[in-house]
Design a protein around this motif. Sequence first.
Motif, mmCIF file in Angstrom:
data_model
loop_
_atom_site.group_PDB
_atom_site.id
_atom_site.type_symbol
_atom_site.label_atom_id
_atom_site.label_comp_id
_atom_site.label_asym_id
_atom_site.label_seq_id
_atom_site.Cartn_x
_atom_site.Cartn_y
_atom_site.Cartn_z
ATOM 1 N N PRO A 207 -8.904 159.195 -12.285
ATOM 2 C CA PRO A 207 -9.923 158.214 -11.854
ATOM 3 C C PRO A 207 -9.886 156.910 -12.651
ATOM 4 C CG PRO A 207 -10.925 159.842 -13.281
ATOM 5 C CD PRO A 207 -9.483 160.265 -13.120
ATOM 6 N N PHE A 208 -8.723 156.225 -12.617
ATOM 7 C CA PHE A 208 -8.610 154.975 -13.371
ATOM 8 C C PHE A 208 -9.591 153.917 -12.874
ATOM 9 C CE2 PHE A 208 -4.138 156.558 -14.030
ATOM 10 C CZ PHE A 208 -4.317 156.844 -15.372
ATOM 11 N N GLU A 209 -9.840 153.902 -11.557
ATOM 12 C CA GLU A 209 -10.732 152.887 -10.999
ATOM 13 C C GLU A 209 -12.167 153.051 -11.498
ATOM 14 O OE1 GLU A 209 -10.475 153.085 -6.815
ATOM 15 O OE2 GLU A 209 -8.380 152.424 -6.705
ATOM 16 N N TYR A 210 -12.500 154.258 -11.939
ATOM 17 C CA TYR A 210 -13.860 154.522 -12.419
ATOM 18 C C TYR A 210 -14.221 153.616 -13.594
ATOM 19 C CZ TYR A 210 -17.706 156.982 -14.723
ATOM 20 O OH TYR A 210 -18.900 157.280 -15.320
ATOM 21 N N PHE A 211 -13.241 153.339 -14.449
ATOM 22 C CA PHE A 211 -13.524 152.554 -15.654
ATOM 23 C C PHE A 211 -13.697 151.066 -15.362
ATOM 24 C CE2 PHE A 211 -11.052 156.267 -16.993
ATOM 25 C CZ PHE A 211 -11.931 156.822 -17.916
ATOM 26 N N PHE A 212 -13.325 150.632 -14.180
ATOM 27 C CA PHE A 212 -13.369 149.204 -13.871
ATOM 28 C C PHE A 212 -14.314 148.878 -12.706
ATOM 29 C CE2 PHE A 212 -9.127 150.308 -15.459
ATOM 30 C CZ PHE A 212 -9.095 149.529 -16.611
ATOM 31 N N ARG A 213 -14.904 149.907 -12.104
ATOM 32 C CA ARG A 213 -15.777 149.655 -10.969
ATOM 33 C C ARG A 213 -17.118 149.082 -11.451
ATOM 34 N NH1 ARG A 213 -19.941 153.061 -10.981
ATOM 35 N NH2 ARG A 213 -19.722 155.171 -11.815
ATOM 36 N N ARG A 214 -17.844 148.484 -10.529
ATOM 37 C CA ARG A 214 -19.172 147.974 -10.853
ATOM 38 C C ARG A 214 -20.159 149.120 -10.991
ATOM 39 N NH1 ARG A 214 -20.058 142.704 -6.885
ATOM 40 N NH2 ARG A 214 -18.336 141.445 -7.722
ATOM 41 N N ASP A 215 -21.206 148.884 -11.738
ATOM 42 C CA ASP A 215 -22.236 149.904 -11.917
ATOM 43 C C ASP A 215 -22.926 150.218 -10.592
ATOM 44 O OD1 ASP A 215 -21.694 149.984 -14.598
ATOM 45 O OD2 ASP A 215 -23.269 148.553 -15.148
ATOM 46 N N ILE A 216 -23.263 151.469 -10.411
ATOM 47 C CA ILE A 216 -24.016 151.879 -9.225
ATOM 48 C C ILE A 216 -25.478 152.070 -9.637
ATOM 49 C CG2 ILE A 216 -24.293 153.656 -7.453
ATOM 50 C CD1 ILE A 216 -21.328 154.243 -7.693
ATOM 51 N N ILE A 217 -26.366 151.424 -8.962
ATOM 52 C CA ILE A 217 -27.772 151.475 -9.309
ATOM 53 C C ILE A 217 -28.480 152.507 -8.430
ATOM 54 C CG2 ILE A 217 -29.927 150.182 -9.469
ATOM 55 C CD1 ILE A 217 -28.274 147.659 -9.857
ATOM 56 N N TYR A 218 -29.132 153.458 -9.065
ATOM 57 C CA TYR A 218 -29.886 154.466 -8.328
ATOM 58 C C TYR A 218 -31.373 154.203 -8.525
ATOM 59 C CZ TYR A 218 -25.568 157.174 -7.978
ATOM 60 O OH TYR A 218 -24.286 157.587 -7.706
ATOM 61 N N ARG A 219 -32.119 154.295 -7.449
ATOM 62 C CA ARG A 219 -33.561 154.102 -7.525
ATOM 63 C C ARG A 219 -34.267 155.277 -6.900
ATOM 64 N NH1 ARG A 219 -31.913 148.766 -6.024
ATOM 65 N NH2 ARG A 219 -32.365 147.232 -7.661
ATOM 66 N N LYS A 220 -35.261 155.753 -7.565
ATOM 67 C CA LYS A 220 -36.078 156.825 -7.007
ATOM 68 C C LYS A 220 -36.962 156.277 -5.908
ATOM 69 C CE LYS A 220 -36.303 159.668 -11.183
ATOM 70 N NZ LYS A 220 -37.218 160.317 -12.169
ATOM 71 N N LYS A 221 -37.253 157.118 -4.916
ATOM 72 C CA LYS A 221 -38.161 156.697 -3.856
ATOM 73 C C LYS A 221 -39.580 156.565 -4.396
ATOM 74 C CE LYS A 221 -35.603 158.669 0.021
ATOM 75 N NZ LYS A 221 -35.661 159.608 1.156
#
Length: 221
Positions: A207-221
């Motif tokens: 998963p090399f792309e994992y280290f360079f991808r943008r952050d994923i933002i999770y929000r609770k409902k």
Amino acid sequence: MNTFIYGVLPYIALTIMVGGTIIRYAYGERGWTTKSSEFLSKQDLKWGSYLFHGGLFMAVGGHFVGILVPKFVTEAAGTGEHAYHMIALAGGIPAAILFLGGFLMLLKRRFAGSARMAVNTSSIDKWLYLVLLLTIVSGTAATIQNIPGAFDYRETISPWFRSLLMLQPDVSLMDGVPKVFQFHMFLWMVLAITFPFTRLVHCLSLPFEYFFRRDIIYRKK
């Protein structure tokens, strides 16, 4: 029978493993996944997964040295047979405990967990878990059985495996090998045959792309 199991079957297994993996990636890349079940049950996955993969890396490292590194190399480095055996046990026993313990936790989670886990367990998954269980148990049993150091696998199994890689299989080396070691050797071939058709293919994905991808933002409902 020995000629087929130790002189022919390894090549059949490796051919299916390599060829089947290439075909699956080329024609079924969308199915190239571990089929993660973390969203179904997360808490009971954490420790089992850590222990299993930790033990796996230790076991693979030990097998690499024990099988691919000739005995004369370690002896030339000043490590005698007794010292090598003690080092192998010092690493092999903890690896077996982590590997088997983690796998049993994953088995419990998979087959004694929620109904949702059962629904998401395919037939090939069940066969994979069975083969993995037998492989790990036989390897652990072989390690425990050989605690006294009565059997030196580096004079039989190791040169046999290297003879396979050199395309000159010496089947006679496996004649006097204890049954539990023979069974363990047979199981790695079965595991290689099943490899392309199971979730195990994910270990080839880095998963090399994992280290360079943008952050994923999770929000609770």
